[in-house]
Design a protein around this motif. Structure first.
Motif, short mmCIF file in Angstrom:
data_model
loop_
_atom_site.label_atom_id
_atom_site.label_comp_id
_atom_site.label_asym_id
_atom_site.label_seq_id
_atom_site.Cartn_x
_atom_site.Cartn_y
_atom_site.Cartn_z
N LEU A 143 101.06 104.16 9.14
CA LEU A 143 102.16 103.74 8.25
C LEU A 143 102.82 104.91 7.54
CD1 LEU A 143 100.89 100.47 6.52
CD2 LEU A 143 102.49 100.70 8.42
N VAL A 144 102.11 106.02 7.42
CA VAL A 144 102.65 107.12 6.62
C VAL A 144 102.77 108.44 7.40
CG1 VAL A 144 102.01 106.28 4.34
CG2 VAL A 144 100.29 107.44 5.72
N GLU A 145 102.28 108.43 8.64
CA GLU A 145 102.18 109.71 9.35
C GLU A 145 103.54 110.28 9.78
OE1 GLU A 145 99.53 108.74 12.52
OE2 GLU A 145 101.01 107.52 13.57
N GLN A 146 104.57 109.44 9.76
CA GLN A 146 105.87 109.98 10.16
C GLN A 146 106.46 110.89 9.09
OE1 GLN A 146 105.34 107.02 8.90
NE2 GLN A 146 107.20 105.89 8.40
N GLY A 147 105.76 111.04 7.97
CA GLY A 147 106.22 111.97 6.95
C GLY A 147 107.09 111.31 5.91
N GLY A 148 107.30 112.01 4.80
CA GLY A 148 108.17 111.51 3.76
C GLY A 148 107.45 110.70 2.70
N TYR A 149 106.15 110.53 2.87
CA TYR A 149 105.38 109.84 1.84
C TYR A 149 104.34 110.79 1.26
CZ TYR A 149 107.44 105.65 3.81
OH TYR A 149 108.33 104.71 4.24
N ASP A 326 117.27 101.35 -0.10
CA ASP A 326 116.16 100.49 0.32
C ASP A 326 115.07 100.39 -0.73
OD1 ASP A 326 117.33 100.08 2.82
OD2 ASP A 326 116.57 102.01 3.53
N ALA A 327 115.29 101.09 -1.84
CA ALA A 327 114.22 101.19 -2.83
C ALA A 327 113.72 99.81 -3.23
CB ALA A 327 114.72 101.94 -4.06
N SER A 328 114.65 98.90 -3.43
CA SER A 328 114.22 97.62 -4.00
C SER A 328 113.44 96.78 -2.99
CB SER A 328 115.42 96.87 -4.53
OG SER A 328 116.49 97.03 -3.65
N LEU A 329 113.44 97.20 -1.72
CA LEU A 329 112.61 96.48 -0.76
C LEU A 329 111.13 96.76 -1.01
CD1 LEU A 329 114.84 97.27 2.28
CD2 LEU A 329 114.52 95.03 1.24
N PHE A 330 110.86 97.81 -1.76
CA PHE A 330 109.46 98.15 -2.03
C PHE A 330 108.95 97.50 -3.30
CE2 PHE A 330 110.92 101.27 0.92
CZ PHE A 330 109.84 101.49 1.74
N THR A 331 109.86 96.93 -4.09
CA THR A 331 109.42 96.27 -5.32
C THR A 331 109.40 94.77 -5.10
OG1 THR A 331 111.69 96.09 -6.11
CG2 THR A 331 110.49 98.06 -6.73
N HIS A 332 108.58 94.09 -5.84
CA HIS A 332 108.62 92.63 -5.78
C HIS A 332 108.12 92.04 -7.10
CE1 HIS A 332 105.15 94.08 -3.23
NE2 HIS A 332 104.55 93.68 -4.31
N THR C 70 115.07 77.95 13.32
CA THR C 70 113.81 78.69 13.16
C THR C 70 114.02 80.16 13.41
OG1 THR C 70 112.76 76.73 14.08
CG2 THR C 70 111.38 78.67 13.81
N PHE C 71 113.49 80.97 12.52
CA PHE C 71 113.53 82.43 12.68
C PHE C 71 112.11 82.88 13.02
CE2 PHE C 71 117.67 83.09 10.60
CZ PHE C 71 117.83 81.84 9.99
N GLU C 72 111.97 83.50 14.18
CA GLU C 72 110.66 84.04 14.56
C GLU C 72 110.73 85.56 14.47
OE1 GLU C 72 108.79 81.68 18.04
OE2 GLU C 72 110.96 81.56 18.32
N VAL C 73 109.89 86.13 13.63
CA VAL C 73 109.95 87.57 13.38
C VAL C 73 108.54 88.14 13.34
CG1 VAL C 73 111.09 89.36 12.03
CG2 VAL C 73 111.85 86.96 11.81
N PRO C 74 107.94 88.38 14.52
CA PRO C 74 106.56 88.86 14.54
C PRO C 74 106.37 90.12 13.69
CG PRO C 74 107.33 88.38 16.77
CD PRO C 74 108.50 88.22 15.86
N GLY C 75 107.42 90.93 13.59
CA GLY C 75 107.32 92.18 12.85
C GLY C 75 107.10 92.01 11.36
N LEU C 76 107.34 90.80 10.84
CA LEU C 76 107.11 90.58 9.40
C LEU C 76 105.64 90.74 9.04
CD1 LEU C 76 109.42 87.57 8.42
CD2 LEU C 76 109.61 89.96 7.72
N ARG C 77 104.80 90.74 10.08
CA ARG C 77 103.37 90.90 9.81
C ARG C 77 103.05 92.32 9.31
NH1 ARG C 77 101.57 89.47 14.72
NH2 ARG C 77 102.09 87.29 14.30
N TYR C 78 103.93 93.26 9.61
CA TYR C 78 103.74 94.63 9.16
C TYR C 78 104.75 94.90 8.07
CZ TYR C 78 101.88 94.02 13.73
OH TYR C 78 101.21 93.48 14.78
N LYS C 79 104.35 95.57 7.03
CA LYS C 79 105.25 95.87 5.91
C LYS C 79 106.39 96.74 6.43
CE LYS C 79 104.87 96.54 0.99
NZ LYS C 79 105.11 95.12 0.68
N ASP C 80 107.54 96.13 6.66
CA ASP C 80 108.66 96.88 7.21
C ASP C 80 109.92 96.52 6.42
OD1 ASP C 80 110.86 97.77 8.61
OD2 ASP C 80 110.11 97.18 10.57
N PRO C 81 110.22 97.28 5.38
CA PRO C 81 111.32 96.95 4.47
C PRO C 81 112.65 96.77 5.19
CG PRO C 81 110.02 98.75 3.58
CD PRO C 81 109.52 98.51 4.97
#
Lengths: 332, 332, 332, 332
Positions: A143-149, A326-332, C70-81
């Motif tokens: 999740l973080v290896e692509q850099g920038g974190y 995209d910052a706000s996608l990380f907050t909830h 219906t929206f099917e989005v398998p990728g939602l399983r991974y945190k992807d903003p």
């Protein structure tokens, strides 16, 4: 038990260096020795850089030596998503400059305050909205290896009355174990002026002073106590009831003076000293005393909005890979 | 990525020593070498003392050497305030015997688990309901000076996914700073059997095993890692989905065997080995795999009730001044 | 009390029309009479439009007549903003088309479910993140008078076990008082397949069916009961334990069949009927029975992320003045 | 926008009838026409019965005609479990007398206020701790059929700023659907005097007045608006900042008068009228104005403790089967 009263706690006070400067600079002809300030304003956001350079300035200001960055944004009082975004952006930009950290440096964010007391919940709420990554480097490197974190940890240690442990003890213990390169402590503050409540952000490289903040934070968190640099980020969410009371008294006295010019009145008011005033405030605020705060009834929405602004700013400042859009996608 | 699958996590498992005993004792003629048990039942509460005395017993059981105290209370499944009170009472009584502490010894209670995942929130909820006193001895001695209270601290350190810090690191840091005489770690557990969910309390002097609990608690907390004795108190609030799946398969195979007596069938089923079963369970639970839990839809009321039972028991056990009839005045 | 068992609740079930279609269409040669479907896929998001046109289709599917998106989005399983943002965008776009409302029409959003049970908290969390405006038109018109906002109200009515009042009674009461033009009911659902948990969004113009959702929602909410159109938006966050158990049994039986070809086996398995299977599942899940759910241990982060996706989508769909790039400024 | 200021909101006010009596009775020689009071004190709990018998009394008091029962318990300021228990007991006893209900009458408890603003969260917290039974009569009769329970429902409807719907609209809608025999509305109040904060409980048969409470509750809840009797139970958790400011001004003026006897001063102060004072308070509290509350920093523990006291009292008063010694087993 009058002999046990801490009269100092019946003085007007502020957690903001900028307010301290406004209070004490008039007595010094507008410029406090050992203190430098400069400001710039852009689209409703005023940024002031204040440096307390020596012990003289520190003593006059009643604040520790170091750098203070203050964002004044009166518009935050109105729900204005666009302005909130710009404040988060400006905060991120300034933070990056304020804290120069190598790319892989680990940051520990401490959310001070009591989650269960709305105006004191800012710190824990900011933690809730941070993009925490320290564990991903070990457990989910993909999740973080692509850099920038960078490795970021975030702990809200709770308050003494609930845990039975001084916050500083918990933080110290964690710092010793995880050895971060920087601690960022986020806290709700008390302002001198109601105008600053929920509209001002202070960033300082001096850490948290003992006794500052909304609740009773007894011990300080700074480089000396923790062994690593501590940046403090705070927003005033309350004014002490002592301050409001004092202001009310000053205001009416001032009005009476205006109404009744003459030597007699001047004498009368000048004979009324600080000690007497504290005594009056003490009488007024009994039996709850110095532990009273003044805060807006809608404090929940202010604190939530500000927590998101701070978290967005921190997420962008700490992780190059997170852009403001995209910052706000990380907050909830 | 099939080569990276941790097949062990597709085995049936339990956090309860009593269940481990029930599973493995039949293979040993009912008595596991190096393990002693004795039980007593009173008014719907069965208390079992189980001791794993040596490495042999430990290996067979898959549990650490030490003392395990288990309360089985099927009636806790039904909202029964009177029974809850008696369980808290019994727990307090047994805890006092289990943990012999000098009067002034300091106790640190750690509420493990994730407050935001209901079946994993038991530990933090117990902390919320404890009578925390450690700070009173310094800051409000008049509240505790009449005697009967010991210094108790309570911290819910959060979980790795939220803080980015291993729970064990936080706990270790705090223990080093405040030097308690005893750590009590409270945690939600996973049972082997649905019958045990929300009806069984386990107290053990062996600490928390690595990997135990509802969430992913990676590292253990015990005397070796923390340097002070660790008593673990846990209640199963979930069963792993792996376990339910395995049971479902066993049940139907068993039924089919009954229906079709004969040599052919026996051969068929005996040829079906553990490895193949794990493979099937893996297929079944994909893509969410071993991270699935089975829990009642009303898990919130169960967990809240159990948190109050444990907190009442702990408050009475730790403070001589708190009597059971008033215990619940200290919880909220 | 075996005679009181509701054996229907031991059947495999789903709240998703799309899954019902996948289950029942094979028996009908791939196309269910009275049901039409069409799909399109773009960048990891598959949108399927399914219409149940008549009573025949409704009966076969076990779902009400109407339109299902219906929206099917398998990728939602991974945190992807980035993906979350695109899903919110697509949802907003489709919602606008699905629900054609005059500009000033009032919308009441109902957040169904139990805030205290994490996998059932989706509805209340969506409400927390909506931009609620109905009151502003009266009390703070300056905030909305520039146009682009419609009156939106949002209520999370709680659950029967906590309020003692049927959700439908509360909603009905509110609808009668505030007379919205549309009700949008948001709810956590139960899927048939684990793959759909936290990856599928269903929007339907048929309202909420009686008995659907994670908890025990006993009565339906639809145009007939409420008198106004009801759009239901749901995301499966759990699978029933009954379903997992049934699947586990099917899977092993199927494997055994493969391993042992021959007439004997076919006879054996065909003799094992649905009723017997339900009986086995009943035995397996005792004593907690049909009230068990299977859900990921990290359900909190999934539910929080999905609540933000839905709220962003709704905020943009309902208010022309809110653009997707600023949508998340309205959530917290 | 000075012309839009609601100067009334800059007046000192109280939600407590007892305080109104203390304020206005001196002007009427100690006894307000049309108002009767009687008090009794036992072990630290003073109970005052106050009746506003006619329109004259109502006008002077600024309170609705009806019966007010006030419990003054200064000791509640200190964590004293034994006193809390006695207060709950006394409350239950008095409530039973105050509200004479047939055994099977249905009661709807409304928890007013904003759960997210600590001093305004009393009502929702009381609801959390009630023994709610209305649904059990239908769905789990075995739990209540032994007698001693009445149907109780409890709803916390949220606040306008969060739902976009007036609380009174929601409550009205629910009342129309479930037709209770009595509504009990629980709310956090604003007191005139700091001494009353968290130490006073008011029970009144007049319902909730429009504009009362900590937050902005705009419309009233009473027999006239709801069609059923409404008993209001409230505890002051804040004082308005307007009140504190006014008191501060009065206090210093009074002190100055003492210090400087003579005709000149008397004239000076008498010339300073109410309007001018409001203007000064307006200046002082700008820009946050009348929406400021003064509350203790530890408001969380006070509010939690009081919620448990009220819930215990209500549980015992409403259900004959619940005795005070077990009352707290029903709260969590």
């Amino acid at each position: 038990q009058a002999e046990q009263i801490d009269w100092n706690s019946y003085s007007v006070s502020t957690d903001l260096a900028l307010e301290a400067h406004q209070i004490f600079s008039p007595e010094h002809g507008g410029a406090i020795p050992g203190v430098k300030t400069s400001s710039e304003e852009l689209d409703g956001i005023t940024v002031t850089r204040l440096v307390i350079e020596d012990a003289v300035g520190s003593k006059i200001m009643g604040k520790m030596e170091g750098n203070y960055l203050t964002f004044e944004v009166p518009g935050l009082r109105y729900k204005d998503p666009d302005l909130q975004k710009r404040v988060a952006e400006k905060l991120a930009e300034e933070l990056k400059r304020f804290v120069s950290l190598p790319e892989q440096a680990t940051v520990l964010v401490i959310g001070l305050g009591n989650r269960k007391v709305t105006p004191d919940s800012l710190g824990p709420l900011v933690c809730d909205n941070l993009f925490v990554t320290r564990h991903l480097f070990d457990h989910m490197p993909e999740l973080v290896e692509q850099g920038g974190y960078r490795p970021v940890a975030a702990v809200a240690p709770g308050v003494l009355g609930i845990t039975g442990v001084e916050t500083s003890e918990i933080v110290h213990g964690i710092v010793k174990k995880i050895k971060p390169d920087l601690v960022i402590a986020v806290d709700a503050l008390a302002a001198r002026s109601l105008e600053r409540v929920n509209t001002t952000i202070q960033v300082a490289d001096v850490g948290i002073s003992p006794g500052a903040g909304v609740g009773n934070k007894r011990k300080g968190l700074n480089k000396k106590t923790l062994g690593v640099p501590v940046v403090a980020i705070g927003v005033p969410t309350v004014v002490d009831a002592v301050t409001i009371s004092s202001d009310a008294m000053d205001l009416i006295v001032q009005r009476l003076e205006q109404d009744v010019p003459g030597n007699g009145m001047t004498k009368l008011f000048s004979s009324f000293d600080e000690g007497e005033k504290k005594q009056l405030i003490f009488e007024l605020l009994q039996p709850l005393g110095q532990n009273l705060m003044v805060t807006p009834k809608e404090v929940d929405t202010f604190v939530e909005d500000l927590a998101v602004v701070l978290a967005n700013g921190l997420n962008v400042a700490l992780h190059d890979a997170i852009k403001m859009e995209d910052a706000s996608l990380f907050t909830h």
